[in-house]
Design an enzyme around this catalytic site. Structure first.
Site, mmCIF file in Angstrom:
data_model
loop_
_atom_site.group_PDB
_atom_site.id
_atom_site.type_symbol
_atom_site.label_atom_id
_atom_site.label_comp_id
_atom_site.label_asym_id
_atom_site.label_seq_id
_atom_site.Cartn_x
_atom_site.Cartn_y
_atom_site.Cartn_z
ATOM 1 N N HIS A 52 0.860 -1.184 0.000
ATOM 2 C CA HIS A 52 0.000 0.000 0.000
ATOM 3 C C HIS A 52 0.897 1.236 0.000
ATOM 4 O O HIS A 52 2.029 1.188 0.502
ATOM 5 C CB HIS A 52 -0.865 0.036 1.246
ATOM 6 C CG HIS A 52 -1.942 -0.996 1.273
ATOM 7 N ND1 HIS A 52 -3.126 -0.804 1.935
ATOM 8 C CD2 HIS A 52 -2.014 -2.244 0.731
ATOM 9 C CE1 HIS A 52 -3.885 -1.881 1.804
ATOM 10 N NE2 HIS A 52 -3.235 -2.767 1.078
ATOM 11 N N GLU A 54 0.884 3.913 1.801
ATOM 12 C CA GLU A 54 1.328 4.325 3.135
ATOM 13 C C GLU A 54 2.475 3.454 3.634
ATOM 14 O O GLU A 54 3.457 3.951 4.190
ATOM 15 C CB GLU A 54 0.178 4.243 4.149
ATOM 16 C CG GLU A 54 -1.020 5.083 3.827
ATOM 17 C CD GLU A 54 -2.103 4.306 3.106
ATOM 18 O OE1 GLU A 54 -1.803 3.632 2.086
ATOM 19 O OE2 GLU A 54 -3.262 4.365 3.552
ATOM 20 N N CYS A 82 -6.483 2.125 5.446
ATOM 21 C CA CYS A 82 -7.156 0.893 5.828
ATOM 22 C C CYS A 82 -6.676 0.497 7.231
ATOM 23 O O CYS A 82 -5.774 1.132 7.788
ATOM 24 C CB CYS A 82 -6.827 -0.201 4.817
ATOM 25 S SG CYS A 82 -5.117 -0.801 4.941
ATOM 26 N N CYS A 85 -2.770 -0.116 7.387
ATOM 27 C CA CYS A 85 -1.962 1.103 7.290
ATOM 28 C C CYS A 85 -2.145 1.985 8.521
ATOM 29 O O CYS A 85 -1.183 2.592 9.000
ATOM 30 C CB CYS A 85 -2.306 1.854 6.017
ATOM 31 S SG CYS A 85 -1.806 0.948 4.525
#
Length: 150
Positions: A52, A54, A82, A85
């Protein structure tokens, strides 16, 4: 430098994801006005559920400062984190997060749950919502619209 300036940098990262047919989410980590970590969604490209934006930006920032603690940093992200993260943000001790668009599917900074503000955790995060929200939302909407038309 403003939150809008740095969110534009996160949008630049999100565009990289868009360009490789990934969900366009971008993130940057800023310390003392300097970008020290960048990332964008690469889950499909890397075949990695952890890829992801992040996570990539946090990892790069940690390497840049030589520590897992990012206590003097701000994370800018185009879509609300999410649960994974958000947990990484708490674990890396990032004190401030700036979010572009809400995440109605798995938002964990207030839309569905708020992992960043759990009082029982040893670290809570200040959150600034809605910075360049329209541009961040539009990029994601455009991606999924194009995906449906393929």
């Amino acid at each position: 430098m403003t939150d809008e300036f740095f969110m534009q940098e996160a949008l630049y990262e999100a565009q990289k994801a868009y360009d490789i047919n990934e969900v366009p989410i971008g993130a940057i980590v800023v310390m003392q006005g300097e970008v020290i970590g960048r990332g964008y969604n690469r889950r499909n490209t890397d075949k990695d559920p952890f890829a992801h934006g992040e996570m990539m930006a946090i990892k790069e920032a940690s390497l840049a400062v030589g520590d897992w603690r990012l206590e003097d940093c701000t994370l800018y992200v185009t879509l609300e984190p999410c649960p994974m993260c958000a947990g990484a943000i708490v674990q890396s001790r990032i004190p401030r997060v700036v979010i572009g668009a809400p995440n109605y599917k798995s938002g964990s900074a207030g839309t569905i749950i708020n992992i960043l503000k759990v009082e029982q955790f040893n670290h809570q995060v200040d959150i600034n919502y809605g910075v360049l929200e329209e541009a961040c939302s539009e990029l994601i909407k455009s991606f999924f619209k194009n995906l449906r038309n393929i």
